[in-house]
Scaffold this motif. Structure first.
Motif, PDB file in Angstrom:
ATOM      1  N   PHE A 209       0.787  -1.223   0.000  1.00  0.00           N
ATOM      2  CA  PHE A 209       0.000   0.000   0.000  1.00  0.00           C
ATOM      3  C   PHE A 209       0.824   1.280   0.000  1.00  0.00           C
ATOM      4  O   PHE A 209       0.244   2.371  -0.018  1.00  0.00           O
ATOM      5  CB  PHE A 209      -0.969  -0.004   1.194  1.00  0.00           C
ATOM      6  CG  PHE A 209      -2.137  -0.918   0.984  1.00  0.00           C
ATOM      7  CD1 PHE A 209      -3.278  -0.475   0.342  1.00  0.00           C
ATOM      8  CD2 PHE A 209      -2.088  -2.238   1.412  1.00  0.00           C
ATOM      9  CE1 PHE A 209      -4.356  -1.315   0.136  1.00  0.00           C
ATOM     10  CE2 PHE A 209      -3.154  -3.088   1.207  1.00  0.00           C
ATOM     11  CZ  PHE A 209      -4.300  -2.624   0.563  1.00  0.00           C
TER      12      PHE A 209
ATOM     13  N   ARG B 144       0.091   3.630  -3.117  1.00  0.00           N
ATOM     14  CA  ARG B 144      -1.215   4.296  -3.026  1.00  0.00           C
ATOM     15  C   ARG B 144      -1.240   5.344  -1.922  1.00  0.00           C
ATOM     16  O   ARG B 144      -1.871   6.393  -2.064  1.00  0.00           O
ATOM     17  CB  ARG B 144      -2.330   3.275  -2.800  1.00  0.00           C
ATOM     18  CG  ARG B 144      -2.685   2.526  -4.076  1.00  0.00           C
ATOM     19  CD  ARG B 144      -3.803   1.549  -3.890  1.00  0.00           C
ATOM     20  NE  ARG B 144      -5.058   2.172  -3.491  1.00  0.00           N
ATOM     21  CZ  ARG B 144      -6.101   1.493  -3.066  1.00  0.00           C
ATOM     22  NH1 ARG B 144      -6.049   0.172  -2.975  1.00  0.00           N
ATOM     23  NH2 ARG B 144      -7.208   2.113  -2.725  1.00  0.00           N
ATOM     24  N   GLU B 145      -0.543   5.061  -0.822  1.00  0.00           N
ATOM     25  CA  GLU B 145      -0.493   6.031   0.275  1.00  0.00           C
ATOM     26  C   GLU B 145       0.212   7.303  -0.191  1.00  0.00           C
ATOM     27  O   GLU B 145      -0.243   8.416   0.088  1.00  0.00           O
ATOM     28  CB  GLU B 145       0.229   5.431   1.478  1.00  0.00           C
ATOM     29  CG  GLU B 145       0.261   6.346   2.675  1.00  0.00           C
ATOM     30  CD  GLU B 145       0.920   5.708   3.876  1.00  0.00           C
ATOM     31  OE1 GLU B 145       0.603   6.132   4.990  1.00  0.00           O
ATOM     32  OE2 GLU B 145       1.754   4.801   3.704  1.00  0.00           O
TER      33      GLU B 145
ATOM     34  N   PHE C 194      -8.759   4.062  -0.333  1.00  0.00           N
ATOM     35  CA  PHE C 194      -7.484   3.585   0.208  1.00  0.00           C
ATOM     36  C   PHE C 194      -7.674   3.008   1.603  1.00  0.00           C
ATOM     37  O   PHE C 194      -7.217   1.896   1.900  1.00  0.00           O
ATOM     38  CB  PHE C 194      -6.466   4.730   0.237  1.00  0.00           C
ATOM     39  CG  PHE C 194      -5.206   4.399   0.987  1.00  0.00           C
ATOM     40  CD1 PHE C 194      -4.239   3.586   0.429  1.00  0.00           C
ATOM     41  CD2 PHE C 194      -4.987   4.887   2.267  1.00  0.00           C
ATOM     42  CE1 PHE C 194      -3.071   3.271   1.114  1.00  0.00           C
ATOM     43  CE2 PHE C 194      -3.838   4.579   2.968  1.00  0.00           C
ATOM     44  CZ  PHE C 194      -2.877   3.762   2.393  1.00  0.00           C
TER      45      PHE C 194
ATOM     46  N   ASP D  25      -9.656  -0.322   1.469  1.00  0.00           N
ATOM     47  CA  ASP D  25      -8.844  -1.423   0.943  1.00  0.00           C
ATOM     48  C   ASP D  25      -7.779  -1.851   1.951  1.00  0.00           C
ATOM     49  O   ASP D  25      -7.545  -3.042   2.152  1.00  0.00           O
ATOM     50  CB  ASP D  25      -8.177  -1.025  -0.377  1.00  0.00           C
ATOM     51  CG  ASP D  25      -9.173  -0.881  -1.513  1.00  0.00           C
ATOM     52  OD1 ASP D  25     -10.338  -1.308  -1.345  1.00  0.00           O
ATOM     53  OD2 ASP D  25      -8.794  -0.330  -2.571  1.00  0.00           O
ATOM     54  N   LEU D  26      -7.145  -0.871   2.592  1.00  0.00           N
ATOM     55  CA  LEU D  26      -6.129  -1.180   3.597  1.00  0.00           C
ATOM     56  C   LEU D  26      -6.744  -1.941   4.772  1.00  0.00           C
ATOM     57  O   LEU D  26      -6.198  -2.954   5.223  1.00  0.00           O
ATOM     58  CB  LEU D  26      -5.452   0.097   4.088  1.00  0.00           C
ATOM     59  CG  LEU D  26      -4.402  -0.059   5.175  1.00  0.00           C
ATOM     60  CD1 LEU D  26      -3.233  -0.929   4.701  1.00  0.00           C
ATOM     61  CD2 LEU D  26      -3.895   1.304   5.629  1.00  0.00           C
TER      62      LEU D  26
END
Length: 172
Positions: free
Chosen positions: A58, A61-62, A112, A115-116
Motif C-alpha cells: 500500500f 497508493r499512500e 485507500f 482497501d487497507l
C-alpha cells in the motif's frame, strides 16, 4: 403473575449458586491457560511479516493520496490568495474545480482506507487462525481444560503466550 417471576427468579439464583459451588468443587482439577492475543499479533514473526507486506503493498497508493492532499492544499492556498482579485466568473470556476478536486481526494482517501482495512483484516485473520491451531496443539499436548484469550487479569503462571509464540515462530 408477580409470584411466578419472584419464584422463577429465586430458582435462577439457586441454580446459579449451585453451579458456582459445583465449579468451585471441580476447579481444583481444572487446568486453565491464558493467551494474550494482542501480544501474539504484535510479536509473532508471521504478524510482523504481514505488516511489512501490507506496507509494501500500500505504500504507492499512500504516497498517491498524500500527493493529492498536498496538491489540494496548494491549490486551495493559491485560490485564497488570488480570490479577492479574480473576476467573479473565474473565481466561481476555480472554486468549483477545488470542490471537484476535494471530492476526488476524499473518494481516493476513503477507497485507500477501506482497501487497507480489508487487507489488514485478511492478514490478521490468517495470523489468528494459525495462532488458534498452535493454541489447540499446546492445550492438547499439555492437557489444558480451558484456554482463555481475553481476560482482564492473567496470573503469569497460567500465561502460555510464550509457548504459543514459540510454536508460531518455530513453524511455517
Amino acid at each position: 403473575m408477580k409470584t411466578f417471576y419472584r419464584n422463577f427468579g429465586r430458582q435462577v439464583v439457586l441454580v446459579a449458586g449451585l453451579s458456582v459451588l459445583a465449579l468451585t468443587a471441580t476447579a481444583q482439577d481444572l487446568r486453565i491457560g491464558a493467551v494474550n492475543l494482542e501480544r501474539i499479533l504484535r510479536e509473532a514473526n508471521m504478524a510482523k511479516t504481514a505488516q511489512t507486506k501490507l506496507e509494501q503493498e500500500f505504500s504507492r497508493r499512500e504516497k498517491e493520496v498524500q500527493g493529492l492532499a498536498s496538491q489540494l492544499k496548494t491549490a486551495s492556498e493559491k485560490f485564497e490568495r488570488e480570490a479577492p482579485t479574480l473576476p467573479e466568473a473565474t473565481r466561481g470556476t476555480r472554486q468549483r474545480a477545488l470542490v471537484d478536486q476535494d471530492r476526488e481526494f476524499q473518494r481516493k482517501q476513503r477507497e485507500f482506507q477501506e482497501d487497507l482495512t480489508l487487507r489488514k483484516n485478511e492478514e490478521l485473520q490468517t495470523v489468528v487462525d494459525r495462532a488458534n491451531r498452535v493454541i489447540k496443539q499446546v492445550a492438547e499436548a499439555e492437557k489444558y481444560d480451558f484456554i482463555i484469550q481475553e481476560a482482564v487479569y492473567i496470573n503469569p503462571k497460567h500465561d502460555i503466550t510464550d509457548k504459543v509464540l514459540s510454536g508460531l515462530n518455530g513453524s511455517k
